[in-house]
Design a protein around this motif. Structure first.
Motif, PDB file in Angstrom:
ATOM      1  N   LEU A  88       0.854  -1.186   0.000  1.00 53.23           N
ATOM      2  CA  LEU A  88       0.000   0.000   0.000  1.00 53.23           C
ATOM      3  C   LEU A  88       0.888   1.233   0.000  1.00 53.23           C
ATOM      4  N   PHE A  89       0.646   2.134  -0.939  1.00 49.11           N
ATOM      5  CA  PHE A  89       1.336   3.422  -0.973  1.00 49.11           C
ATOM      6  C   PHE A  89       0.298   4.522  -0.742  1.00 49.11           C
ATOM      7  N   LYS A  94       0.183  14.351  -6.453  1.00 46.44           N
ATOM      8  CA  LYS A  94       0.931  13.663  -7.498  1.00 46.44           C
ATOM      9  C   LYS A  94       2.404  14.043  -7.564  1.00 46.44           C
ATOM     10  N   SER A  95       2.820  15.022  -6.775  1.00 47.46           N
ATOM     11  CA  SER A  95       4.243  15.361  -6.748  1.00 47.46           C
ATOM     12  C   SER A  95       5.074  14.265  -6.089  1.00 47.46           C
ATOM     13  N   LEU A  96       4.427  13.414  -5.308  1.00 51.34           N
ATOM     14  CA  LEU A  96       5.108  12.333  -4.577  1.00 51.34           C
ATOM     15  C   LEU A  96       6.232  12.875  -3.691  1.00 51.34           C
ATOM     16  N   ASN A  97       5.987  13.991  -3.069  1.00 55.04           N
ATOM     17  CA  ASN A  97       7.054  14.646  -2.314  1.00 55.04           C
ATOM     18  C   ASN A  97       6.564  15.090  -0.932  1.00 55.04           C
ATOM     19  N   PRO A  98       6.485  14.122   0.020  1.00 57.97           N
ATOM     20  CA  PRO A  98       6.852  12.707  -0.079  1.00 57.97           C
ATOM     21  C   PRO A  98       5.624  11.827  -0.276  1.00 57.97           C
ATOM     22  N   TYR A  99       5.852  10.511  -0.259  1.00 56.72           N
ATOM     23  CA  TYR A  99       4.769   9.536  -0.150  1.00 56.72           C
ATOM     24  C   TYR A  99       5.235   8.430   0.790  1.00 56.72           C
ATOM     25  N   TYR A 100       4.305   7.580   1.200  1.00 57.43           N
ATOM     26  CA  TYR A 100       4.581   6.625   2.272  1.00 57.43           C
ATOM     27  C   TYR A 100       4.212   5.215   1.818  1.00 57.43           C
ATOM     28  N   CYS A 101       5.068   4.261   2.145  1.00 57.95           N
ATOM     29  CA  CYS A 101       4.934   2.920   1.595  1.00 57.95           C
ATOM     30  C   CYS A 101       4.892   1.871   2.696  1.00 57.95           C
ATOM     31  N   LEU A 102       3.985   0.920   2.533  1.00 59.60           N
ATOM     32  CA  LEU A 102       3.893  -0.263   3.383  1.00 59.60           C
ATOM     33  C   LEU A 102       3.985  -1.496   2.482  1.00 59.60           C
ATOM     34  N   GLU A 103       4.992  -2.326   2.708  1.00 57.84           N
ATOM     35  CA  GLU A 103       5.140  -3.566   1.961  1.00 57.84           C
ATOM     36  C   GLU A 103       5.197  -4.697   2.977  1.00 57.84           C
ATOM     37  N   ASP A 112       8.287  -0.607   5.926  1.00 59.49           N
ATOM     38  CA  ASP A 112       7.598   0.679   5.807  1.00 59.49           C
ATOM     39  C   ASP A 112       8.642   1.782   5.692  1.00 59.49           C
ATOM     40  N   PHE A 113       8.395   2.717   4.796  1.00 60.25           N
ATOM     41  CA  PHE A 113       9.386   3.750   4.551  1.00 60.25           C
ATOM     42  C   PHE A 113       8.736   4.974   3.922  1.00 60.25           C
ATOM     43  N   MET A 114       9.416   6.086   4.064  1.00 56.92           N
ATOM     44  CA  MET A 114       9.025   7.317   3.397  1.00 56.92           C
ATOM     45  C   MET A 114       9.804   7.403   2.080  1.00 56.92           C
ATOM     46  N   ALA A 115       9.153   7.902   1.040  1.00 51.26           N
ATOM     47  CA  ALA A 115       9.800   7.956  -0.263  1.00 51.26           C
ATOM     48  C   ALA A 115       9.618   9.330  -0.906  1.00 51.26           C
ATOM     49  N   TYR A 116      10.523   9.614  -1.822  1.00 49.19           N
ATOM     50  CA  TYR A 116      10.507  10.860  -2.589  1.00 49.19           C
ATOM     51  C   TYR A 116      10.659  10.513  -4.067  1.00 49.19           C
ATOM     52  N   PRO A 117      10.455  11.481  -4.964  1.00 41.64           N
ATOM     53  CA  PRO A 117      10.558  11.166  -6.397  1.00 41.64           C
ATOM     54  C   PRO A 117      11.881  10.499  -6.768  1.00 41.64           C
ATOM     55  N   ASN A 118      11.808   9.742  -7.873  1.00 37.81           N
ATOM     56  CA  ASN A 118      12.967   9.044  -8.426  1.00 37.81           C
ATOM     57  C   ASN A 118      13.485   7.956  -7.486  1.00 37.81           C
ATOM     58  N   LYS A 119      12.555   7.308  -6.774  1.00 36.80           N
ATOM     59  CA  LYS A 119      12.879   6.178  -5.898  1.00 36.80           C
ATOM     60  C   LYS A 119      13.915   6.534  -4.842  1.00 36.80           C
ATOM     61  N   ASN A 124      14.856   4.806   7.240  1.00 34.00           N
ATOM     62  CA  ASN A 124      14.932   5.141   8.663  1.00 34.00           C
ATOM     63  C   ASN A 124      13.573   5.578   9.210  1.00 34.00           C
ATOM     64  N   TRP A 125      12.666   5.927   8.308  1.00 35.14           N
ATOM     65  CA  TRP A 125      11.312   6.303   8.720  1.00 35.14           C
ATOM     66  C   TRP A 125      10.461   5.053   8.862  1.00 35.14           C
ATOM     67  N   SER A 126       9.575   5.044   9.825  1.00 37.08           N
ATOM     68  CA  SER A 126       8.612   3.953   9.935  1.00 37.08           C
ATOM     69  C   SER A 126       7.290   4.505  10.433  1.00 37.08           C
ATOM     70  N   TRP A 127       6.222   3.777  10.143  1.00 40.80           N
ATOM     71  CA  TRP A 127       4.902   4.199  10.584  1.00 40.80           C
ATOM     72  C   TRP A 127       4.887   4.226  12.113  1.00 40.80           C
ATOM     73  N   PRO A 128       4.285   5.238  12.722  1.00 36.65           N
ATOM     74  CA  PRO A 128       4.232   5.278  14.187  1.00 36.65           C
ATOM     75  C   PRO A 128       3.739   3.951  14.763  1.00 36.65           C
ATOM     76  N   LYS A 129       4.481   3.418  15.734  1.00 38.60           N
ATOM     77  CA  LYS A 129       4.277   2.060  16.225  1.00 38.60           C
ATOM     78  C   LYS A 129       2.852   1.801  16.691  1.00 38.60           C
ATOM     79  N   ASN A 130       2.262   2.750  17.388  1.00 36.60           N
ATOM     80  CA  ASN A 130       0.929   2.541  17.952  1.00 36.60           C
ATOM     81  C   ASN A 130      -0.194   2.808  16.955  1.00 36.60           C
ATOM     82  N   ASP A 131       0.155   3.184  15.729  1.00 36.41           N
ATOM     83  CA  ASP A 131      -0.840   3.537  14.714  1.00 36.41           C
ATOM     84  C   ASP A 131      -0.964   2.513  13.598  1.00 36.41           C
TER      85      ASP A 131
END
Length: 213
Positions: A88-89, A94-103, A112-119, A124-131
């Motif tokens: 799930l992204f 549509k700028s994708l600056n940033p976007y958030y990914c769950l695999e 889980d990670f935060m992403a920016y354009p051009n992959k 180091n980012w992760s979804w808040p643990k309790n959320d």
């Protein structure tokens, strides 16, 4: 953009277990029209459901697969990235600056990670643990992944615009080749219209509509 209507349920009536059999899931629309535009073979059936209440947004993937591949060497990003998984992204725009990914693989391990354009990925980012809660189950014919994400975290990340969330819904399937190497087939709920597989592009997103009761 492709749309999916997320129906509303009473608060605190769904607790995820990973098996996808709670009768509340019957209230959700069933999304099955997944495609792999870069592969001649039609992908095996996937059922995706989403529902929400005022507290959480819930997702359920049921993936029909008798040959689930899991790279079990460790719990690293590389190991998860070489395994069958659902994805799930989420983006603000549509700028994708940033976007958030769950695999999430069938075990379930979470990448889980935060992403920016051009992959440009920030692992180091992760979804808040309790959320975030994720549970899964593997059977002889399929695997199921259930996910609960707090509405508060989605709002804090500016991912809810009115009653809409822009999201990508994906699946990676690893198939064994003659040389015993596993190669991925990339599956999406939208046809990206790209020459090669690339979920990290604006055309891979659709809209989740949060419906009122």
């Amino acid at each position: 953009m492709k749309n999916y209507n997320v129906k509303c349920i009473e608060k605190d009536t769904l607790t995820i277990t990973g098996n996808g059999v709670n009768s509340i899931w019957n209230k959700a629309e069933v999304l099955t029209d997944f495609v792999s535009p870069w592969d001649k073979k039609e992908p095996e059936k996937i059922e995706f459901r989403a529902i929400w209440d005022t507290k959480n947004l819930f997702f359920c993937f049921t993936v029909y697969d008798k040959m689930v591949h899991i790279d079990e060497k460790d719990d690293s990003v590389d190991s998860i990235g070489n395994s069958d998984r659902v994805e799930l992204f989420f983006r603000t725009d549509k700028s994708l600056n940033p976007y958030y990914c769950l695999e999430i693989d069938p075990v379930p391990r979470i990448m889980d990670f935060m992403a920016y354009p051009n992959k440009n990925f920030n692992f180091n980012w992760s979804w808040p643990k309790n959320d975030l809660i994720v549970k899964s189950q593997i059977s002889c014919n399929n695997f199921t992944v259930e996910i609960a994400i707090s509405i508060a975290s989605l709002r804090n990340l500016n991912l809810i615009n009115g009653n809409k969330i822009e999201a990508g819904i994906f699946r990676a399937k690893y198939n064994e080749q003659e040389n015993s190497i596993y190669e991925p087939t990339w599956i999406s709920w939208v046809n990206l219209n790209t020459e090669t597989p690339n979920f990290h592009t604006p055309s891979s997103f659709g809209v989740l509509n949060l419906m009122e009761q």
